[in-house]
Write a protein that holds these residues in place. Sequence first.
Motif, PDB file in Angstrom:
ATOM      1  N   GLY A  79     -15.238  -0.376   7.963  1.00 25.03           N
ATOM      2  CA  GLY A  79     -14.034   0.436   7.990  1.00 25.03           C
ATOM      3  C   GLY A  79     -14.299   1.837   8.503  1.00 25.03           C
ATOM      4  O   GLY A  79     -13.490   2.412   9.239  1.00 25.03           O
ATOM      5  N   THR A 116       0.828  -1.202   0.000  1.00 28.45           N
ATOM      6  CA  THR A 116       0.000   0.000   0.000  1.00 28.45           C
ATOM      7  C   THR A 116       0.868   1.261   0.000  1.00 28.45           C
ATOM      8  O   THR A 116       0.583   2.222  -0.728  1.00 28.45           O
ATOM      9  N   VAL A 174     -16.217  -3.586   3.678  1.00 27.88           N
ATOM     10  CA  VAL A 174     -15.031  -2.746   3.876  1.00 27.88           C
ATOM     11  C   VAL A 174     -15.424  -1.296   4.164  1.00 27.88           C
ATOM     12  O   VAL A 174     -14.906  -0.671   5.101  1.00 27.88           O
ATOM     13  N   ILE A 214      -9.721  -8.977   1.693  1.00 28.24           N
ATOM     14  CA  ILE A 214     -10.627  -9.082   2.831  1.00 28.24           C
ATOM     15  C   ILE A 214     -10.512 -10.438   3.535  1.00 28.24           C
ATOM     16  O   ILE A 214     -10.761 -10.554   4.741  1.00 28.24           O
ATOM     17  N   GLN A 263      -8.223  -3.383  -0.031  1.00 28.70           N
ATOM     18  CA  GLN A 263      -8.909  -3.969   1.115  1.00 28.70           C
ATOM     19  C   GLN A 263     -10.001  -4.947   0.677  1.00 28.70           C
ATOM     20  O   GLN A 263     -10.228  -5.970   1.333  1.00 28.70           O
TER      21      GLN A 263
END
Length: 297
Positions: A209, A120, A205, A170, A166
């Motif tokens: 999130g 990332t 997500v 997952i 993400q």
Amino acid sequence: MSNPSPPPPPSNFDFLAIRSECNRIIKADSRNFHAIIFLLLFPISLPLIFYQVFPIKTLGFNLLYTLTIPILSLFATGSTTYSVSHGFHDRPVKLSSAFKAALTSFFPLLSTWLLAQLITAVLGSILGLAFFSLFKATQVDYSSAYFLLLCLAYVTSLAFIVVYLQVNWIFAYPIVVLESSWGLEPLKRSQALVKGREGVASRIVLFWGFFCWLGTWSSMLRLAVSACDELKIWASFIQIITIPAASYYPLFMCYNLVVNTVFYMNSKALRGEFAGEYASLPSDDDDGKVSPAVSIV
């Protein structure tokens, strides 16, 4: 006379069905999950709440707290995932066994987490260099509307990349815990397993999130606002958001781990990776229950 073959798992296992299955698992083993929340996740939110009331600016405290977050989170991930997998199969699990699983899976989880952060960061850096080169090439003024538009485009692009990763990753942590995998392999395996169900993964997500990181991001925002004299008036308002968000963080984090694991288990079932032995849970009825979930006999 041979027994009839079990029915295939339902393909309409959506977000509401996942939540219903999560509630069933948590209710069946509530003591175990409460212990995980109290021992592993609550210590993460407690310093965050304390910091909002009594700000501590020492580097040692901030560094210690920053290192504590991933350590406790990974232990919670291992123990919760292990507990959910047993609850999905209707097999009770002792808290000691869950913590033993957390210890066993900690370093594989750590390696996978570090690799995911590295990927990332590299992608974010490449994107940042691209926008910085564009900024240098155009030679715009910092106070111009074009510069603000460029910054907004960068933030939006970075957010899209993070969400995309993400969604595809997952299942990475459940794979590490339940399939004894680590490093790059769980990320690749998760990307293959989530294919065809990206819509459900995206909702998970984005929804969880937002709640899981609301306390952390609002805390960072309050710190930045407090450092600027012109914006200090907003510090108290942000604190009103941060303290409740930090208080509920352990619950949101635990539920998010349960959701991811249940989603992973069902996705495996849909791919026929449980040898075809299924048992349907209570289906939709007049009481307002959602569509049936899948468990393994």
